[in-house]
Design a protein around this motif. Structure first.
Motif, short mmCIF file in Angstrom:
data_model
loop_
_atom_site.label_atom_id
_atom_site.label_comp_id
_atom_site.label_asym_id
_atom_site.label_seq_id
_atom_site.Cartn_x
_atom_site.Cartn_y
_atom_site.Cartn_z
N ASN A 103 0.88 -1.16 -0.14
CA ASN A 103 0.04 0.13 -0.22
C ASN A 103 0.66 1.19 -0.08
OD1 ASN A 103 -2.58 -1.36 0.08
ND2 ASN A 103 -2.09 -1.93 2.43
N HIS A 104 2.25 1.10 -0.21
CA HIS A 104 3.16 2.28 -0.16
C HIS A 104 2.79 3.05 -1.50
CE1 HIS A 104 6.77 4.93 -0.07
NE2 HIS A 104 6.77 4.59 1.49
N PRO A 105 2.59 4.64 -1.27
CA PRO A 105 2.42 5.46 -2.27
C PRO A 105 3.36 5.47 -3.44
CG PRO A 105 2.96 6.76 -0.55
CD PRO A 105 2.72 5.30 0.13
N SER A 106 4.51 5.04 -3.04
CA SER A 106 5.73 5.59 -4.00
C SER A 106 6.70 4.37 -4.44
CB SER A 106 6.43 6.78 -3.48
OG SER A 106 7.17 6.67 -2.43
N THR A 107 6.60 3.15 -3.76
CA THR A 107 7.53 2.24 -3.80
C THR A 107 7.21 1.55 -5.26
OG1 THR A 107 6.62 0.46 -2.44
CG2 THR A 107 8.43 1.83 -1.51
N ILE A 108 8.19 0.98 -5.96
CA ILE A 108 8.21 0.16 -7.18
C ILE A 108 8.51 -1.25 -6.96
CG2 ILE A 108 8.71 -0.12 -9.59
CD1 ILE A 108 6.73 2.24 -8.92
N PHE A 109 9.64 -1.43 -6.32
CA PHE A 109 10.39 -2.75 -6.25
C PHE A 109 10.32 -2.91 -4.57
CE2 PHE A 109 12.98 -1.39 -9.69
CZ PHE A 109 12.74 -2.09 -10.67
N THR A 110 9.97 -4.30 -4.27
CA THR A 110 10.06 -4.99 -3.02
C THR A 110 11.22 -5.76 -3.03
OG1 THR A 110 7.81 -4.40 -2.31
CG2 THR A 110 8.74 -6.21 -1.37
N VAL A 111 12.23 -5.97 -2.32
CA VAL A 111 13.30 -6.86 -2.10
C VAL A 111 13.13 -7.64 -1.01
CG1 VAL A 111 15.70 -6.85 -2.05
CG2 VAL A 111 14.72 -5.08 -3.30
N LEU A 112 13.44 -8.71 -1.11
CA LEU A 112 13.59 -9.95 0.04
C LEU A 112 14.91 -10.44 -0.19
CD1 LEU A 112 10.18 -12.11 -0.17
CD2 LEU A 112 10.96 -10.44 1.56
N THR A 113 15.50 -10.20 0.89
CA THR A 113 16.96 -10.63 1.21
C THR A 113 17.49 -11.22 2.37
OG1 THR A 113 19.26 -10.15 0.45
CG2 THR A 113 17.88 -8.43 1.60
N GLY A 114 18.54 -11.51 3.00
CA GLY A 114 18.86 -11.85 4.13
C GLY A 114 20.20 -11.41 4.49
N GLU A 115 20.29 -11.39 5.89
CA GLU A 115 21.56 -10.65 6.59
C GLU A 115 22.37 -11.89 6.81
OE1 GLU A 115 23.94 -8.01 8.46
OE2 GLU A 115 21.94 -7.73 7.59
N GLY A 116 23.63 -11.70 6.61
CA GLY A 116 24.66 -12.94 7.05
C GLY A 116 25.00 -13.82 5.63
N ARG A 117 25.61 -14.81 5.97
CA ARG A 117 25.94 -15.82 4.71
C ARG A 117 25.20 -16.72 4.25
NH1 ARG A 117 27.50 -21.03 6.02
NH2 ARG A 117 27.18 -21.62 8.29
N PHE A 118 23.93 -16.79 4.74
CA PHE A 118 22.72 -17.81 4.25
C PHE A 118 21.52 -16.69 4.10
CE2 PHE A 118 24.20 -21.94 4.75
CZ PHE A 118 23.35 -22.73 4.47
N PHE A 119 20.77 -16.85 2.97
CA PHE A 119 19.56 -16.46 2.75
C PHE A 119 18.55 -16.87 3.63
CE2 PHE A 119 15.33 -16.59 0.87
CZ PHE A 119 14.89 -15.34 0.82
N SER A 120 18.16 -18.49 3.82
CA SER A 120 17.62 -18.84 4.89
C SER A 120 17.77 -20.26 4.71
CB SER A 120 16.08 -18.76 4.43
OG SER A 120 15.17 -19.31 5.24
#
Length: 279
Positions: A47-64
Motif C-alpha cells: 500500500n506504499h504510495p511511491s515504492t516500485i520494487f520490494t526486495v526480499l533478502t537476508g542478513e549474513g552468509r545464508f539467505f535462509s
C-alpha cells in the motif's frame, strides 16, 4: 521500526522497499517472529504510495535455512488425538502462517525482487524463487530442498512454481531427488535472472544499484502493470497449488512419515558419530 518488525530489517530507499531476514545466528530460519514480520512488511509495502520494487533478502552468509527445526520437530507435536481428522486439523493449524505468507507474495502489487545473498535450504529455497518476479543471486547462492529425504512434500506450491520457472523435468529432479543446485546451474535453468560474484554488503549494494538503474530508464507504473498482466492468469492456480501442498504436507504428518524419517536420520548420524569415535 525494529520493535514493529522483529527478526527482520525493514527500510525504504527511494522507490525500493527492502525486507531483510535478520536471524543470522540461526541462518535466517523461520523461527521467532520472522514470518509474521515479513507478512506485515509486505502489507505495508503493498500500500506504499511511491515504492516500485520490494526486495526480499537476508542478513549474513545464508539467505535462509528454512523451517526452524526446533519449531517443527515431530517430537514437539501433540501425541494424543482421538482420530486422524483431529490430528490433521492440528497440523493444518500449524501451517497456516505459511499459507498467508505465500498469498501475500502472490498478490503483492509491487515488483517482487528476490535477492539471494547466500544459500537456501528447504522452505528457504522452495517458497520464494518461483513466486518472485526477478531473482538476483550471489554466486554463493545454491539451493537444496531435501523434502523427500525427510518424508515431506514440496512445500507451499513450489511443485507448480518451480515447474513454471525451470520446466517440469528439471523441477522434478530438483524437488523429488533433493539435488543441490549451484547458482550457475540455476541461472542456466532460468530460475535466476542474474548472478554476481559478490557477497555481504557488496552484494546488497549491487542489488540496490541495479534496481536504481532500472528506475532511471523505465517507468515504474509500467513495470508494475507488466507484472499484473503476466500474473493475473496464473494467480488462482498458484494459490490452489499452495492449498494443495499444505493439505498434502498435513497428510504426511498424519501418517507419521516425517517422524519416521527424522528417527532414521538421527540413527544414521549416531552411527557415523560412533564409527568416527572408534577410529
Amino acid at each position: 521500526m525494529a520493535d514493529q518488525y522483529p527478526d527482520i530489517k525493514f527500510e525504504i530507499k527511494g522507490q525500493i522497499g527492502i525486507i531483510k531476514f535478520n536471524r543470522p545466528s540461526s541462518l535466517n530460519s523461520f523461527g521467532g517472529s520472522l514470518i509474521p514480520s515479513v507478512i506485515a512488511a509486505l502489507r505495508d509495502l503493498n500500500n506504499h504510495p511511491s515504492t516500485i520494487f520490494t526486495v526480499l533478502t537476508g542478513e549474513g552468509r545464508f539467505f535462509s535455512a528454512g523451517a526452524d527445526v526446533k519449531a517443527i520437530s515431530p517430537d514437539d507435536a501433540p501425541t494424543s488425538f482421538r482420530n486422524a481428522a483431529e490430528k490433521k486439523l492440528s497440523y493444518l493449524g500449524r501451517f497456516n502462517y505459511a499459507t498467508e505468507l505465500l498469498r501475500s507474495m502472490i498478490d503483492h502489487k509491487k515488483v517482487l525482487i528476490l535477492a539471494l545473498n547466500g544459500p537456501a535450504v528447504g522452505g528457504g529455497a522452495a517458497w520464494f524463487p518461483g513466486i518472485a518476479d526477478i531473482v538476483l543471486a550471489s554466486s554463493t547462492a545454491w539451493l537444496q530442498c531435501p523434502f523427500s529425504a525427510l518424508g515431506l512434500v514440496p512445500e507451499n506450491g513450489s511443485a507448480l512454481s518451480f515447474a513454471q520457472s525451470m520446466g517440469i523435468h528439471r523441477a522434478n529432479d530438483f524437488l523429488m531427488f533433493g539435488r543441490k543446485l549451484s547458482a550457475q546451474e540455476l541461472l542456466d535453468a532460468g530460475m535466476y535472472n542474474y548472478v554476481w560474484d559478490a557477497t555481504g554488503e557488496e552484494f546488497q549494494g549491487k542489488v540496490v544499484a541495479f534496481l536504481e538503474e532500472q528506475l532511471k530508464g523505465n517507468d515504474g507504473k509500467s513495470m508494475m502493470e507488466m507484472k499484473r498482466l503476466q500474473n493475473a492468469p496464473i494467480r488462482d492456480a498458484r494459490l490452489i497449488a499452495v492449498v494443495n501442498a499444505v493439505d498434502a504436507l498435513a497428510e504426511r504428518f498424519v501418517e507419521d512419515a516425517p517422524k519416521k524419517r527424522f528417527e532414521e536420520k538421527v540413527k544414521e548420524l549416531e552411527a557415523k558419530k560412533k564409527a568416527r569415535s572408534n577410529l
